[in-house]
Design an enzyme around this catalytic site. Structure first.
Site, mmCIF file in Angstrom:
data_model
loop_
_atom_site.group_PDB
_atom_site.id
_atom_site.type_symbol
_atom_site.label_atom_id
_atom_site.label_comp_id
_atom_site.label_asym_id
_atom_site.label_seq_id
_atom_site.Cartn_x
_atom_site.Cartn_y
_atom_site.Cartn_z
ATOM 1 N N LYS B 96 7.299 -38.578 -23.013
ATOM 2 C CA LYS B 96 7.780 -38.848 -21.658
ATOM 3 C C LYS B 96 8.805 -39.958 -21.787
ATOM 4 O O LYS B 96 8.463 -41.116 -22.059
ATOM 5 C CB LYS B 96 6.622 -39.273 -20.744
ATOM 6 C CG LYS B 96 7.088 -39.623 -19.346
ATOM 7 C CD LYS B 96 5.972 -40.164 -18.471
ATOM 8 C CE LYS B 96 6.584 -40.858 -17.273
ATOM 9 N NZ LYS B 96 5.591 -41.504 -16.415
ATOM 10 N N GLY B 157 4.666 -46.651 -8.768
ATOM 11 C CA GLY B 157 3.652 -47.548 -8.221
ATOM 12 C C GLY B 157 3.807 -47.862 -6.751
ATOM 13 O O GLY B 157 3.027 -48.632 -6.206
ATOM 14 N N GLY B 185 5.516 -42.451 -7.812
ATOM 15 C CA GLY B 185 5.727 -42.809 -6.424
ATOM 16 C C GLY B 185 4.780 -42.166 -5.429
ATOM 17 O O GLY B 185 4.834 -42.462 -4.241
ATOM 18 N N THR B 207 -1.069 -44.608 -10.346
ATOM 19 C CA THR B 207 -1.540 -45.702 -9.493
ATOM 20 C C THR B 207 -2.343 -45.209 -8.292
ATOM 21 O O THR B 207 -3.355 -45.831 -7.922
ATOM 22 C CB THR B 207 -0.335 -46.540 -9.010
ATOM 23 O OG1 THR B 207 0.477 -46.859 -10.143
ATOM 24 C CG2 THR B 207 -0.786 -47.820 -8.344
#
Lengths: 65, 257
Positions: B96, B157, B185, B207
């Site tokens: 990634k 986050g 996001g 997150t």
């Protein structure tokens, strides 16, 4: 000689990267190494000589997103 | 389901491994969600506490695919070197690829990203680039050899969801055959459902699950929302319209006035 290991100054007599790793408890660990910003593949650790002022990064798997 | 470099995912949820209250809760989140991919990173190891070794055992025991990242890298050289280290450590061609350009938004440096992607694909890596929804950048990433694109939903986050639905929809339409992942996001399962309803192939998040009061339950909620969104997309949703259209038949209505 003095080597910077993961940002901390260490005094060592280890001649090679592999010897330094053994000296600091990394024997058998799942790690990857970079010397002075350049990746050193595991098979080359034993033949990679250290010199005073080298910067060594020893990384391991860690949490990530 | 589209394949990712020849690999079918058991589940379109890619789940991060950071910020959980405990290793046991992390493992529970994976179990309850059925996530098939775990993202991991590389960080400095201590020869005395060997925290990375414990973490690796935990991930290994999950039995999922591992997608290492180059999180925190701000230059092409940093990202490429990190990828080399990740390939050796995790024994995978997957990476990634993150090249961060700006610290407040963690927005990708798309110029560095394309450069690093070219270097790595030439070396045989299978690159998952963390990018924006910019179509020109996407095209350059594909020309560089990427076979997957991962546009952001919103800053990492932030939990804001899909900041640019128009851009994400355009990307899906423009690259109908490329596996697309909304990465970063997302804050709520409905955000993930919306991404899947747009026709995205997977979502990557961390997150929103790890920082929930009950991460394992939230992971399951995301998994269900992703499944619902995918079924909805495959069911060919109705077209939206500006004005009302009665759903109850008008024909046969009694004249009662």
């Amino acid at each position: 000689m003095n080597i910077q290991l993961n940002g901390e100054m260490k005094q060592t007599d280890a001649a090679t990267l592999e010897a330094l790793l053994d000296e600091h408890g990394f024997g058998g660990a799942k790690i990857a190494t970079a010397l002075n910003g350049e990746f050193v593949p595991a098979p080359l650790r034993a033949s990679t000589k250290l010199k005073d002022g080298d910067r060594l990064e020893v990384l391991a798997p860690m949490q990530g997103g | 389901m589209r394949e990712f470099y020849g690999t079918s995912l058991p589940n379109p949820l890619m789940l991060g491994t950071a910020q959980y209250p405990s290793p046991a809760i992390l493992a529970d989140a994976f179990r309850r969600s059925g996530a098939g991919v775990a993202t991991v990173s590389l960080r400095r190891e201590s020869g005395t506490d060997r925290a990375g070794q414990e973490f690796w055992k935990l991930i290994n025991d999950l039995g999922v695919l591992v997608l290492p990242n180059t999180a925190g890298c701000h230059s092409v050289k940093e990202a490429v070197t990190t990828a080399h280290m990740a390939r050796e450590m995790f024994d995978t061609k997957w990476i990634k690829l993150e090249v961060i350009g700006e610290d407040d938004t963690l927005q990708p440096d798309v110029f560095g990203l394309v450069e690093a992607a070219k270097i790595l694909t030439d070396e045989g890596f299978q690159v998952f680039p963390y990018t924006t929804e910019d179509l020109v950048v996407a095209d350059k990433l594909l020309n560089a050899g990427c076979e997957v694109l991962m546009p952001w939903g919103a800053p990492i986050g932030s939990g804001l969801g899909l900041n640019n639905v128009f851009g994400l929809r355009a990307m899906r339409a423009h690259f109908p055959d490329v596996p697309l992942v909304v990465d970063a996001g997302l804050g709520l399962p409905s955000h993930a459902a919306a991404a899947m309803e747009l026709g995205y192939d997977a979502v990557l998040l961390n997150t929103a699950v790890a920082k929930a009061g009950d991460p394992a339950a939230m992971a399951e909620a995301f998994s269900k929302a992703i499944e619902a969104g995918k079924i909805a997309h495959d069911s060919d949703p109705m077209e939206i319209r500006d004005m009302a259209s009665p759903s109850t038949p008008v024909i046969g209505k009694a004249f009662l006035s």
